[in-house]
Write a protein that holds these residues in place. Sequence first.
Motif, PDB file in Angstrom:
ATOM      1  N   MET A  83      -8.239 -12.858  42.073  1.00  0.00           N
ATOM      2  CA  MET A  83      -8.762 -11.622  41.504  1.00  0.00           C
ATOM      3  C   MET A  83      -9.966 -11.147  42.309  1.00  0.00           C
ATOM      4  SD  MET A  83     -10.674 -12.829  37.990  1.00  0.00           S
ATOM      5  CE  MET A  83      -9.822 -14.353  37.633  1.00  0.00           C
ATOM      6  N   ALA A  84     -10.254  -9.868  42.222  1.00  0.00           N
ATOM      7  CA  ALA A  84     -11.385  -9.269  42.933  1.00  0.00           C
ATOM      8  C   ALA A  84     -12.709  -9.791  42.371  1.00  0.00           C
ATOM      9  CB  ALA A  84     -11.325  -7.749  42.820  1.00  0.00           C
ATOM     10  N   ALA A  85     -13.729  -9.801  43.219  1.00  0.00           N
ATOM     11  CA  ALA A  85     -15.047 -10.330  42.858  1.00  0.00           C
ATOM     12  C   ALA A  85     -15.636  -9.713  41.587  1.00  0.00           C
ATOM     13  CB  ALA A  85     -16.017 -10.173  44.030  1.00  0.00           C
ATOM     14  N   PRO A  86     -15.540  -8.391  41.367  1.00  0.00           N
ATOM     15  CA  PRO A  86     -16.116  -7.839  40.137  1.00  0.00           C
ATOM     16  C   PRO A  86     -15.510  -8.432  38.868  1.00  0.00           C
ATOM     17  CG  PRO A  86     -15.757  -6.092  41.706  1.00  0.00           C
ATOM     18  CD  PRO A  86     -15.082  -7.316  42.258  1.00  0.00           C
ATOM     19  N   MET A  87     -14.197  -8.673  38.892  1.00  0.00           N
ATOM     20  CA  MET A  87     -13.555  -9.256  37.711  1.00  0.00           C
ATOM     21  C   MET A  87     -13.942 -10.722  37.576  1.00  0.00           C
ATOM     22  SD  MET A  87     -11.839  -8.598  35.041  1.00  0.00           S
ATOM     23  CE  MET A  87     -11.047  -7.024  35.319  1.00  0.00           C
ATOM     24  N   LYS A  88     -13.984 -11.447  38.669  1.00  0.00           N
ATOM     25  CA  LYS A  88     -14.392 -12.858  38.639  1.00  0.00           C
ATOM     26  C   LYS A  88     -15.833 -12.962  38.140  1.00  0.00           C
ATOM     27  CE  LYS A  88     -14.031 -17.304  39.972  1.00  0.00           C
ATOM     28  NZ  LYS A  88     -15.267 -17.879  39.503  1.00  0.00           N
ATOM     29  N   TYR A  89     -16.694 -12.078  38.609  1.00  0.00           N
ATOM     30  CA  TYR A  89     -18.096 -12.061  38.183  1.00  0.00           C
ATOM     31  C   TYR A  89     -18.200 -11.854  36.675  1.00  0.00           C
ATOM     32  CZ  TYR A  89     -23.035 -10.708  38.046  1.00  0.00           C
ATOM     33  OH  TYR A  89     -24.366 -10.629  37.757  1.00  0.00           O
ATOM     34  N   PHE A  90     -17.378 -10.948  36.144  1.00  0.00           N
ATOM     35  CA  PHE A  90     -17.379 -10.715  34.703  1.00  0.00           C
ATOM     36  C   PHE A  90     -17.013 -11.993  33.953  1.00  0.00           C
ATOM     37  CE2 PHE A  90     -14.835 -10.020  30.894  1.00  0.00           C
ATOM     38  CZ  PHE A  90     -15.807  -9.474  30.070  1.00  0.00           C
ATOM     39  N   TRP A  91     -15.907 -12.636  34.339  1.00  0.00           N
ATOM     40  CA  TRP A  91     -15.456 -13.833  33.622  1.00  0.00           C
ATOM     41  C   TRP A  91     -16.429 -14.989  33.769  1.00  0.00           C
ATOM     42  CZ3 TRP A  91     -12.457 -13.627  29.711  1.00  0.00           C
ATOM     43  CH2 TRP A  91     -11.571 -12.557  29.599  1.00  0.00           C
ATOM     44  N   ASP A  92     -17.114 -15.070  34.898  1.00  0.00           N
ATOM     45  CA  ASP A  92     -18.128 -16.119  35.069  1.00  0.00           C
ATOM     46  C   ASP A  92     -19.280 -15.950  34.075  1.00  0.00           C
ATOM     47  OD1 ASP A  92     -16.687 -17.282  37.095  1.00  0.00           O
ATOM     48  OD2 ASP A  92     -17.950 -16.537  38.715  1.00  0.00           O
ATOM     49  N   GLY A  93     -19.444 -14.769  33.531  1.00  0.00           N
ATOM     50  CA  GLY A  93     -20.520 -14.502  32.578  1.00  0.00           C
ATOM     51  C   GLY A  93     -20.100 -14.594  31.124  1.00  0.00           C
ATOM     52  N   THR A  94     -18.938 -15.159  30.841  1.00  0.00           N
ATOM     53  CA  THR A  94     -18.450 -15.207  29.453  1.00  0.00           C
ATOM     54  C   THR A  94     -18.604 -16.600  28.828  1.00  0.00           C
ATOM     55  OG1 THR A  94     -16.166 -15.633  30.169  1.00  0.00           O
ATOM     56  CG2 THR A  94     -16.805 -13.315  29.816  1.00  0.00           C
ATOM     57  N   ILE A  95     -19.625 -17.325  29.235  1.00  0.00           N
ATOM     58  CA  ILE A  95     -19.840 -18.679  28.702  1.00  0.00           C
ATOM     59  C   ILE A  95     -20.074 -18.643  27.184  1.00  0.00           C
ATOM     60  CG2 ILE A  95     -21.317 -20.738  28.800  1.00  0.00           C
ATOM     61  CD1 ILE A  95     -19.524 -20.265  31.291  1.00  0.00           C
ATOM     62  N   ALA A  96     -20.874 -17.695  26.709  1.00  0.00           N
ATOM     63  CA  ALA A  96     -21.140 -17.621  25.259  1.00  0.00           C
ATOM     64  C   ALA A  96     -19.851 -17.385  24.484  1.00  0.00           C
ATOM     65  CB  ALA A  96     -22.156 -16.518  24.962  1.00  0.00           C
ATOM     66  N   GLU A  97     -18.987 -16.512  24.999  1.00  0.00           N
ATOM     67  CA  GLU A  97     -17.704 -16.233  24.331  1.00  0.00           C
ATOM     68  C   GLU A  97     -16.810 -17.474  24.347  1.00  0.00           C
ATOM     69  OE1 GLU A  97     -19.767 -12.629  24.997  1.00  0.00           O
ATOM     70  OE2 GLU A  97     -19.209 -14.116  26.502  1.00  0.00           O
ATOM     71  N   TRP A  98     -16.867 -18.215  25.447  1.00  0.00           N
ATOM     72  CA  TRP A  98     -16.096 -19.463  25.544  1.00  0.00           C
ATOM     73  C   TRP A  98     -16.619 -20.481  24.526  1.00  0.00           C
ATOM     74  CZ3 TRP A  98     -18.163 -24.156  27.626  1.00  0.00           C
ATOM     75  CH2 TRP A  98     -17.230 -25.191  27.736  1.00  0.00           C
ATOM     76  N   GLN A  99     -17.933 -20.642  24.446  1.00  0.00           N
ATOM     77  CA  GLN A  99     -18.519 -21.593  23.503  1.00  0.00           C
ATOM     78  C   GLN A  99     -18.221 -21.216  22.060  1.00  0.00           C
ATOM     79  OE1 GLN A  99     -22.581 -21.291  24.928  1.00  0.00           O
ATOM     80  NE2 GLN A  99     -22.468 -23.319  25.892  1.00  0.00           N
ATOM     81  N   ASN A 100     -18.191 -19.915  21.770  1.00  0.00           N
ATOM     82  CA  ASN A 100     -17.946 -19.440  20.405  1.00  0.00           C
ATOM     83  C   ASN A 100     -16.471 -19.329  20.049  1.00  0.00           C
ATOM     84  OD1 ASN A 100     -20.716 -19.182  20.011  1.00  0.00           O
ATOM     85  ND2 ASN A 100     -20.739 -17.061  20.718  1.00  0.00           N
ATOM     86  N   GLY A 101     -15.595 -19.510  21.030  1.00  0.00           N
ATOM     87  CA  GLY A 101     -14.162 -19.390  20.763  1.00  0.00           C
ATOM     88  C   GLY A 101     -13.726 -17.970  20.458  1.00  0.00           C
ATOM     89  N   THR A 102     -14.427 -17.001  21.024  1.00  0.00           N
ATOM     90  CA  THR A 102     -14.166 -15.584  20.734  1.00  0.00           C
ATOM     91  C   THR A 102     -12.719 -15.184  21.004  1.00  0.00           C
ATOM     92  OG1 THR A 102     -16.463 -15.052  21.241  1.00  0.00           O
ATOM     93  CG2 THR A 102     -14.901 -13.233  21.333  1.00  0.00           C
ATOM     94  N   LEU A 103     -12.114 -15.732  22.054  1.00  0.00           N
ATOM     95  CA  LEU A 103     -10.764 -15.334  22.442  1.00  0.00           C
ATOM     96  C   LEU A 103      -9.692 -16.359  22.059  1.00  0.00           C
ATOM     97  CD1 LEU A 103     -11.649 -13.888  25.958  1.00  0.00           C
ATOM     98  CD2 LEU A 103     -10.997 -12.594  23.917  1.00  0.00           C
ATOM     99  N   THR A 104     -10.089 -17.453  21.463  1.00  0.00           N
ATOM    100  CA  THR A 104      -9.148 -18.523  21.124  1.00  0.00           C
ATOM    101  C   THR A 104      -8.018 -18.011  20.236  1.00  0.00           C
ATOM    102  OG1 THR A 104     -10.886 -20.185  21.294  1.00  0.00           O
ATOM    103  CG2 THR A 104      -8.933 -20.793  20.033  1.00  0.00           C
ATOM    104  N   GLY A 105      -6.800 -18.318  20.647  1.00  0.00           N
ATOM    105  CA  GLY A 105      -5.619 -17.963  19.862  1.00  0.00           C
ATOM    106  C   GLY A 105      -5.132 -16.541  20.015  1.00  0.00           C
ATOM    107  N   LYS A 106      -5.808 -15.731  20.832  1.00  0.00           N
ATOM    108  CA  LYS A 106      -5.378 -14.346  21.041  1.00  0.00           C
ATOM    109  C   LYS A 106      -4.391 -14.288  22.213  1.00  0.00           C
ATOM    110  CE  LYS A 106      -9.712 -12.378  19.320  1.00  0.00           C
ATOM    111  NZ  LYS A 106     -10.846 -11.468  19.592  1.00  0.00           N
ATOM    112  N   PRO A 107      -3.327 -13.481  22.101  1.00  0.00           N
ATOM    113  CA  PRO A 107      -2.370 -13.375  23.200  1.00  0.00           C
ATOM    114  C   PRO A 107      -2.917 -12.557  24.358  1.00  0.00           C
ATOM    115  CG  PRO A 107      -1.672 -12.008  21.372  1.00  0.00           C
ATOM    116  CD  PRO A 107      -2.897 -12.734  20.922  1.00  0.00           C
ATOM    117  N   ALA A 108      -2.439 -12.887  25.566  1.00  0.00           N
ATOM    118  CA  ALA A 108      -2.908 -12.201  26.771  1.00  0.00           C
ATOM    119  C   ALA A 108      -1.801 -12.130  27.817  1.00  0.00           C
ATOM    120  CB  ALA A 108      -4.114 -12.941  27.350  1.00  0.00           C
TER     121      ALA A 108
END
Length: 198
Positions: A83-108
């Motif tokens: 993936m392009a750097a801007p998208m990778k940069y965004f996902w690298d900043g989602t640690i809080a969402e990962w810790q909170n399980g914000t996306l757990t169980g959602k389809p993608a």
Amino acid sequence: MHDILVLYYSHRGSVRALAERIARGIESVPGMQARLRTVPRVSTVCEASEPSLPSSGAPYVEPIDLAECAGLALGSPVRFGNMAAPMKYFWDGTIAEWQNGTLTGKPACVFTSSSSQHGGNESTLLTMMLPLLHHGMLLMGLSFSEPELGSTVGGGTPYGASHVTGHTGTPTLTEAESRLAFAQGARLAQLVKQLNPS
């Protein structure tokens, strides 16, 4: 009404065209609504910054978009099989969402665009799945029940919708690419609907 986040980064318009087509597929399913969002460009110059609102297209994604979505379609152009750097940069900043399980169980699902048939479409789709798996998302691809998947000479893979721009870099989707992107959006929306029957 269930919101499905269509999050993309597009440099020349191809991924944006796929995102818009996927959004139409999502909205073809009753009770489903697409929420188009993008990410800002990144710069090697630390002082450089993007405006708080993009000059055109979808608004920038915010953490609330991840929390409120019932599903996610993720798109990026190919950059050396990833993936392009801007998208990778965004996902690298989602640690809080990962810790909170914000996306757990959602389809993608994932989608991409490259300039050549062998430009890394499939490896990019696969590597875009990795952060989604870490977030506990449920991944889906395209089924070979879609006739275009077996006959397209442009983009389209079982891992997700794709577009091949060719040497001209045209963002215009072929008819088969357009149908596959629409089908992927509709399939994602149907899965969201099955997981959220109320």
